[in-house]
Scaffold this active site. Structure first.
Site, short mmCIF file in Angstrom:
data_model
loop_
_atom_site.label_atom_id
_atom_site.label_comp_id
_atom_site.label_asym_id
_atom_site.label_seq_id
_atom_site.Cartn_x
_atom_site.Cartn_y
_atom_site.Cartn_z
N TYR A 197 -15.13 1.10 -6.85
CA TYR A 197 -16.42 1.78 -6.66
C TYR A 197 -17.28 1.66 -7.92
CZ TYR A 197 -13.58 3.49 -2.84
OH TYR A 197 -12.77 3.53 -1.75
N LYS A 237 -2.17 -1.43 -3.80
CA LYS A 237 -3.03 -0.25 -3.72
C LYS A 237 -2.19 1.02 -3.75
CE LYS A 237 -6.16 1.89 -0.44
NZ LYS A 237 -6.58 1.86 0.93
N LYS A 282 1.30 9.98 5.65
CA LYS A 282 1.45 8.60 6.11
C LYS A 282 2.72 7.94 5.60
CE LYS A 282 -3.56 8.13 6.70
NZ LYS A 282 -4.76 7.27 6.58
N GLU A 294 7.49 -6.68 1.01
CA GLU A 294 6.26 -6.52 1.82
C GLU A 294 5.32 -7.72 1.61
OE1 GLU A 294 5.16 -4.67 4.08
OE2 GLU A 294 6.13 -2.72 4.06
N SER A 305 -10.26 5.71 -4.61
CA SER A 305 -11.23 6.78 -4.81
C SER A 305 -10.79 7.82 -5.84
CB SER A 305 -11.52 7.45 -3.47
OG SER A 305 -10.31 7.94 -2.90
N LYS A 334 0.86 -1.19 0.00
CA LYS A 334 0.00 0.00 0.00
C LYS A 334 0.89 1.23 0.00
CE LYS A 334 -3.67 2.35 2.58
NZ LYS A 334 -4.67 2.22 3.64
N1 LIG Z 1 -8.20 1.37 3.44
C1 LIG Z 1 -9.04 1.68 2.35
C2 LIG Z 1 -8.63 2.91 1.67
O1 LIG Z 1 -7.74 3.59 2.15
C3 LIG Z 1 -9.30 3.27 0.39
C4 LIG Z 1 -8.63 4.39 -0.32
C5 LIG Z 1 -9.38 4.97 -1.48
O2 LIG Z 1 -10.35 4.42 -2.00
O3 LIG Z 1 -8.96 6.05 -1.88
MG LIG Z 2 4.06 -4.97 5.67
#
Ligand SMILES: NCC(=O)CCC(=O)O
Ligand SMILES: [Mg+2]
Length: 352
Positions: free
Chosen positions: A339, A274, A243, A259, A300, A220
């Site tokens: 989505y 992600k 973050k 990872e 998103s 991520k």
């Molecule tokens: N843990 C889930 C997300 O951070 C989703 C992020 C996104 O849809 O922008």
């Molecule tokens: Mg890790």
């Protein structure tokens, strides 16, 4: 049926006029032959998207009979629990195998340690119970991380400007257990603390939840594409700093493999990359290296870019949606959190 876009301009078999009958280039191979018509393209198509590939993320908010639009995610609403159940029903009807739940937590319930995450009656747990009661055969995935619940918007405990790792993991294990007790099928740790997958696996097994799967947000990245999601869960305004001390640097690729390897060793059943579209190279490397069930999250901001441009008439939204989704399959993903799930599933079921 295959997906068909736009007005077809096909090459046809049969007699041609003089100009096309005598090609002037002496080519043995003409790649266009296999593209000459829809049936031919279907015959050689390498990747297909089906409704089985989709996980649909839903946002839950307190209230009754409520569907509240999210400005930065046109077409996506925050749903009260009863409406969440209605969308779960829609997922069932559309053959979407699994939904994912994210809460909008009232600001008054957010605190330094994200204690609402451990409330067995929080919005996510209420939704899981309500959905499972009506639709026990629908897969339900719950995110594990503290960001929807903390007053500072971080995924872990914050102390003197640092995110504490091991102390956070202890809380995440409890959060996972609360969600498993509510009936969640897949626990998806999205926090990026080190060691959390192993700790959660242990916690689940010791509590008799040996069948609950773990889908690790393994690679991520610290990304600007999460902006609209933070609007949706209400952490955009509260988040202090960024973050980057726990989510990955977007410049890195080998690190993603390390990872993923760790999360598999700790017991992940499925791994996730992600965001999605800007990281398809990572999806491919992960799939090729580990041959694990591999998922990608079309986040998103990716959704907003396509939906926003489509709403402005700048692109054909349906085509861009389907093209983006099959790209995940081409990159090696077994499925996509998106989505667009209901819109894509509707299109697939209609055979268009
Ligand atoms: N843990 C889930 C997300 O951070 C989703 C992020 C996104 O849809 O922008
Ligand atoms: Mg890790």
């Amino acid at each position: 049926m295959a997906i068909k876009f736009g007005r077809p301009i096909e090459l046809r078999d049969g007699p041609r006029d003089a100009a096309t009958a005598a090609p002037s280039l002496d080519l043995t191979t003409r790649m266009r032959r296999n593209r000459k018509s829809e049936w031919a393209r279907r015959l050689v198509r390498e990747n297909v998207l089906t409704t089985d590939d989709l996980i649909w993320p839903l946002f839950v908010v307190d209230g009754n009979n409520l569907r509240a639009p999210i400005a930065s995610m046109p077409g996506v609403d925050r749903l009260s629990v009863d409406q969440c159940v209605r969308d779960a029903e829609r997922a069932m009807k559309l053959d979407i195998p699994c939904i994912a739940l994210f809460p909008y937590t009232e600001p008054s319930l957010r605190d330094e340690t994200g204690s609402e995450a451990l409330n067995a009656n929080n919005l996510v747990c209420q939704s899981v119970r309500a959905i499972k009661k009506e639709f026990p055969d629908l897969g339900v995935l719950c995110d594990v991380a503290l960001d929807p619940f903390t007053s500072h918007g971080h995924d872990g405990l914050l102390q003197d400007g640092r995110i504490l790792n091991d102390e956070t993991v202890a809380i995440l294990v409890r959060q996972a257990l609360v969600q498993a007790e509510a009936g969640c099928d897949i626990i998806a740790p999205s926090d990026m603390m080190d060691g959390r997958v192993g700790a959660i696996r242990n916690g689940l097994d010791n509590a008799g939840f040996g069948d609950v799967q773990i889908m690790a947000y393994a690679a991520k990245y610290a990304s600007a594409f999460y902006g609209p999601f933070r609007d949706a869960i209400g952490s955009a305004k509260t988040l202090t700093g960024d973050k980057r001390t726990y989510q990955m640097d977007s410049a890195n690729s080998d690190e993603a493999l390390r990872e993923v390897e760790l999360d598999i060793a700790e017991g992940a059943d499925m791994v996730m990359v992600k965001p999605g579209m800007p990281y398809l190279d990572i999806v491919r490397r992960v799939k090729d290296t580990f041959a694990m069930p591999t998922f990608a999250y079309q986040v998103s901001g990716e959704y907003a870019m396509i939906a926003g441009a489509a709403n402005n008439g700048w692109i054909d939204g349906e085509r861009a949606m389907m093209e983006s989704l099959v790209a995940f399959k081409r990159a090696g993903a077994d499925g996509v959190l998106t989505y667009f799930a209901p819109a894509a599933a509707e299109k697939l079921k209609a055979g268009r």
